[in-house]
Scaffold this motif. Structure first.
Motif, PDB file in Angstrom:
ATOM      1  N   LEU A 270     -11.576   7.653  14.173  1.00 53.57           N
ATOM      2  CA  LEU A 270     -12.141   8.779  14.265  1.00 53.57           C
ATOM      3  C   LEU A 270     -12.618   9.319  12.542  1.00 53.57           C
ATOM      4  O   LEU A 270     -13.616  10.107  12.612  1.00 53.57           O
ATOM      5  CB  LEU A 270     -11.289   9.721  14.865  1.00 53.57           C
ATOM      6  CG  LEU A 270     -11.518  11.377  14.992  1.00 53.57           C
ATOM      7  CD1 LEU A 270     -12.967  11.557  15.759  1.00 53.57           C
ATOM      8  CD2 LEU A 270     -10.573  12.219  15.261  1.00 53.57           C
ATOM      9  N   GLY A 271     -11.658   9.074  11.873  1.00 51.36           N
ATOM     10  CA  GLY A 271     -11.876   9.555  10.453  1.00 51.36           C
ATOM     11  C   GLY A 271     -13.394   8.811   9.937  1.00 51.36           C
ATOM     12  O   GLY A 271     -13.967   9.521   9.076  1.00 51.36           O
ATOM     13  N   ALA A 272     -13.591   7.680  10.085  1.00 50.53           N
ATOM     14  CA  ALA A 272     -14.861   6.917   9.842  1.00 50.53           C
ATOM     15  C   ALA A 272     -15.936   7.495  10.441  1.00 50.53           C
ATOM     16  O   ALA A 272     -16.966   7.943   9.857  1.00 50.53           O
ATOM     17  CB  ALA A 272     -14.847   5.558  10.120  1.00 50.53           C
ATOM     18  N   VAL A 273     -15.943   7.946  11.641  1.00 54.35           N
ATOM     19  CA  VAL A 273     -17.054   8.899  12.351  1.00 54.35           C
ATOM     20  C   VAL A 273     -17.039  10.330  11.638  1.00 54.35           C
ATOM     21  O   VAL A 273     -18.311  10.453  11.179  1.00 54.35           O
ATOM     22  CB  VAL A 273     -16.504   9.054  13.789  1.00 54.35           C
ATOM     23  CG1 VAL A 273     -17.803  10.171  14.417  1.00 54.35           C
ATOM     24  CG2 VAL A 273     -16.521   7.859  14.411  1.00 54.35           C
TER      25      VAL A 273
ATOM     26  N   LEU B 112     -18.798   9.571   8.321  1.00 56.89           N
ATOM     27  CA  LEU B 112     -20.457   9.209   8.600  1.00 56.89           C
ATOM     28  C   LEU B 112     -21.173  10.483   8.923  1.00 56.89           C
ATOM     29  O   LEU B 112     -22.280  10.547   8.664  1.00 56.89           O
ATOM     30  CB  LEU B 112     -20.647   8.290   9.697  1.00 56.89           C
ATOM     31  CG  LEU B 112     -20.234   6.528   9.203  1.00 56.89           C
ATOM     32  CD1 LEU B 112     -20.145   5.797  10.503  1.00 56.89           C
ATOM     33  CD2 LEU B 112     -20.903   6.210   7.939  1.00 56.89           C
ATOM     34  N   ALA B 113     -20.571  11.359   9.601  1.00 55.22           N
ATOM     35  CA  ALA B 113     -20.952  12.549  10.066  1.00 55.22           C
ATOM     36  C   ALA B 113     -21.157  13.862   8.881  1.00 55.22           C
ATOM     37  O   ALA B 113     -21.978  14.631   9.155  1.00 55.22           O
ATOM     38  CB  ALA B 113     -20.513  13.292  11.017  1.00 55.22           C
ATOM     39  N   GLY B 114     -20.652  13.377   7.816  1.00 53.48           N
ATOM     40  CA  GLY B 114     -20.804  14.189   6.566  1.00 53.48           C
ATOM     41  C   GLY B 114     -19.897  15.519   6.482  1.00 53.48           C
ATOM     42  O   GLY B 114     -20.151  16.282   5.660  1.00 53.48           O
ATOM     43  N   VAL B 115     -18.847  15.334   7.211  1.00 47.44           N
ATOM     44  CA  VAL B 115     -17.903  16.171   6.844  1.00 47.44           C
ATOM     45  C   VAL B 115     -17.271  16.307   5.861  1.00 47.44           C
ATOM     46  O   VAL B 115     -16.948  17.483   5.099  1.00 47.44           O
ATOM     47  CB  VAL B 115     -16.661  15.961   8.189  1.00 47.44           C
ATOM     48  CG1 VAL B 115     -15.650  16.966   7.834  1.00 47.44           C
ATOM     49  CG2 VAL B 115     -17.240  15.995   9.494  1.00 47.44           C
ATOM     50  N   GLY B 116     -17.180  15.165   5.000  1.00 50.12           N
ATOM     51  CA  GLY B 116     -16.492  15.183   3.504  1.00 50.12           C
ATOM     52  C   GLY B 116     -17.373  15.758   2.605  1.00 50.12           C
ATOM     53  O   GLY B 116     -16.982  16.587   1.629  1.00 50.12           O
TER      54      GLY B 116
ATOM     55  N   GLY C  49     -16.444  19.027   0.468  1.00 48.61           N
ATOM     56  CA  GLY C  49     -16.736  18.941  -0.998  1.00 48.61           C
ATOM     57  C   GLY C  49     -17.446  19.935  -1.512  1.00 48.61           C
ATOM     58  O   GLY C  49     -17.391  20.526  -2.520  1.00 48.61           O
ATOM     59  N   GLY C  50     -18.675  20.632  -0.740  1.00 47.58           N
ATOM     60  CA  GLY C  50     -19.389  21.582  -1.065  1.00 47.58           C
ATOM     61  C   GLY C  50     -18.651  22.953  -1.265  1.00 47.58           C
ATOM     62  O   GLY C  50     -18.461  23.406  -2.409  1.00 47.58           O
ATOM     63  N   PHE C  51     -17.700  23.116  -0.467  1.00 53.13           N
ATOM     64  CA  PHE C  51     -16.881  24.445  -0.421  1.00 53.13           C
ATOM     65  C   PHE C  51     -15.902  24.386  -1.223  1.00 53.13           C
ATOM     66  O   PHE C  51     -15.630  25.194  -2.074  1.00 53.13           O
ATOM     67  CB  PHE C  51     -15.999  24.470   0.972  1.00 53.13           C
ATOM     68  CG  PHE C  51     -16.822  25.021   2.041  1.00 53.13           C
ATOM     69  CD1 PHE C  51     -17.405  26.272   2.007  1.00 53.13           C
ATOM     70  CD2 PHE C  51     -16.994  24.266   3.301  1.00 53.13           C
ATOM     71  CE1 PHE C  51     -18.331  26.726   3.030  1.00 53.13           C
ATOM     72  CE2 PHE C  51     -17.868  24.896   4.234  1.00 53.13           C
ATOM     73  CZ  PHE C  51     -18.613  25.921   4.025  1.00 53.13           C
TER      74      PHE C  51
ATOM     75  N   ALA D 112      -7.647  10.753   7.858  1.00 57.37           N
ATOM     76  CA  ALA D 112      -8.008  12.062   6.697  1.00 57.37           C
ATOM     77  C   ALA D 112      -8.615  11.218   5.270  1.00 57.37           C
ATOM     78  O   ALA D 112      -9.319  11.790   4.752  1.00 57.37           O
ATOM     79  CB  ALA D 112      -6.673  12.504   6.278  1.00 57.37           C
ATOM     80  N   PHE D 113      -8.275   9.928   5.083  1.00 52.46           N
ATOM     81  CA  PHE D 113      -8.902   9.555   3.806  1.00 52.46           C
ATOM     82  C   PHE D 113     -10.069   9.562   3.674  1.00 52.46           C
ATOM     83  O   PHE D 113     -10.726   9.921   2.470  1.00 52.46           O
ATOM     84  CB  PHE D 113      -8.257   8.245   3.293  1.00 52.46           C
ATOM     85  CG  PHE D 113      -8.337   7.599   1.829  1.00 52.46           C
ATOM     86  CD1 PHE D 113      -7.964   8.344   0.964  1.00 52.46           C
ATOM     87  CD2 PHE D 113      -9.272   6.850   1.742  1.00 52.46           C
ATOM     88  CE1 PHE D 113      -7.843   7.787  -0.283  1.00 52.46           C
ATOM     89  CE2 PHE D 113      -9.731   6.296   0.651  1.00 52.46           C
ATOM     90  CZ  PHE D 113      -8.926   6.741  -0.569  1.00 52.46           C
ATOM     91  N   PRO D 114     -10.953   8.868   4.638  1.00 56.63           N
ATOM     92  CA  PRO D 114     -12.361   8.964   4.443  1.00 56.63           C
ATOM     93  C   PRO D 114     -13.093  10.281   4.079  1.00 56.63           C
ATOM     94  O   PRO D 114     -13.958  10.474   3.334  1.00 56.63           O
ATOM     95  CB  PRO D 114     -12.920   8.198   5.603  1.00 56.63           C
ATOM     96  CG  PRO D 114     -11.712   7.477   6.303  1.00 56.63           C
ATOM     97  CD  PRO D 114     -10.615   8.237   5.790  1.00 56.63           C
TER      98      PRO D 114
END
Length: 316
Positions: A177-180, A183-187, A191-193, A227-229
């Motif tokens: 799920l973290g990898a998904v 890939l979906a750009g949640v990070g 990061g922008g916030f 959480a790490f990705p």
């Protein structure tokens, strides 16, 4: 060359065996669940995304419909186990210690001796492969030393696995799920916030936000691997490593430890916190979590200080 995939085959063999034993007990749901998981380990690399996705959905359906039942196979008797405990005491833990000793000592021996040039193990997978080898050595040593019934290890493993149920593979599911999410750009969104909120040049505050994010996302998702990705893509790599030139090894390793502090505090980490409470038949299902708060919070503070000191003050 022994590759990482050999570990998947080893795990697949165990799950396949447990599936066969479940068929013997006419526990069809258990047999189907562990059998499908065995297929995943044996052939997941070659099945493709669609087939793997269907396989995961099948696992969810079986677990969601209550297909997994607890088993109580016959192995050694309680009297035999009590006799072993009284006669051997703490020496019973020797087989368990073989696993980490093999992994650590084997890795050092392989990397810092001429064995490194043999190409015996896949590069950068040595420790994990040796961990698997340690499990096999420990199993053989226990069988030779204690001489239990031949099927006792498999049956005891099945009993424990069936007691835990679907939560046994929760870390694997959450890591995926973290990898998904990554890939979906949640990070990138987080990061922008974070970039807008954290004053420029505030290294320590950025470390705090990174470690706090690791702990909170772990509490939400139930696993630091999930959480790490997300947090690495949001803060760890763009801000701490590329922006401030921090040591990536320290940030990654200790950042995971900060996430593990969140693991100690969440019921989402069911296999760590809820399952033990159920196995111990505790009245309060959150009793394990309550006992861990006093460890998790100061440990998280220590992790923040280690990241800031090791990745920045001593690194630069």
């Amino acid at each position: 060359m022994i590759t990482y995939e050999w570990l998947y085959w080893l795990a697949g063999a165990f799950f396949a065996f447990w599936s066969i034993l479940s068929i013997g007990d006419k526990r069809i749901g258990n047999a189907a669940f562990w059998g499908l998981l065995a297929v995943s380990f044996f052939a997941g690399t070659h099945l493709g995304d669609l087939a793997n996705g269907v396989l995961v959905l099948a696992l969810v359906v079986i677990a969601g419909m209550g297909g997994l039942k607890r088993s109580d196979p016959e192995t050694t008797s309680p009297e035999e186990r009590s006799a072993f405990s009284e006669a051997l005491g703490n020496r019973l833990f020797v087989p368990a210690l073989i696993v980490p000793i093999t992994a650590v000592a084997g890795t050092l021996l392989y990397n810092y001796t001429p064995l490194n040039g043999t190409g015996l193990f896949e590069e950068r997978r040595e420790t994990l492969i040796l961990f698997g080898i340690g499990v096999v050595i420990a199993l053989v040593a226990a069988m030779v030393w204690l001489r239990p019934p031949l099927l006792a290890p498999a049956q005891e493993g099945r009993r424990l696995l069936d007691s835990i149920g679907w939560a046994a593979i929760l870390p694997q599911m959450l890591a995926a799920l973290g990898a998904v999410f990554a890939l979906a750009g949640v990070g990138e969104i987080i990061g922008g916030f974070a970039g807008d909120m954290i004053p420029e040049g505030s290294v320590f505050l950025t470390v705090v936000v990174f470690a706090l994010g690791m702990a909170l996302f772990t509490m939400i998702m139930g696993n630091a691997f999930a959480a790490f990705p997300v947090m690495a893509a949001a803060i760890g790599i763009p801000l701490l490593v590329e922006g401030y030139g921090g040591n990536p090894a320290v940030i990654g390793a200790v950042g995971m430890l900060a996430g593990f502090c969140g693991t100690l505090l969440t019921p989402m980490a069911a296999n760590f916190n809820i399952v033990p409470a159920a196995l111990l038949e505790l009245k309060d299902q959150n009793a394990v979590i309550r006992q861990q708060i006093g460890t998790a919070v100061p440990l998280w503070v220590c992790n923040v200080l280690i990241i800031y000191t090791g990745a920045f003050l001593l690194w630069n």
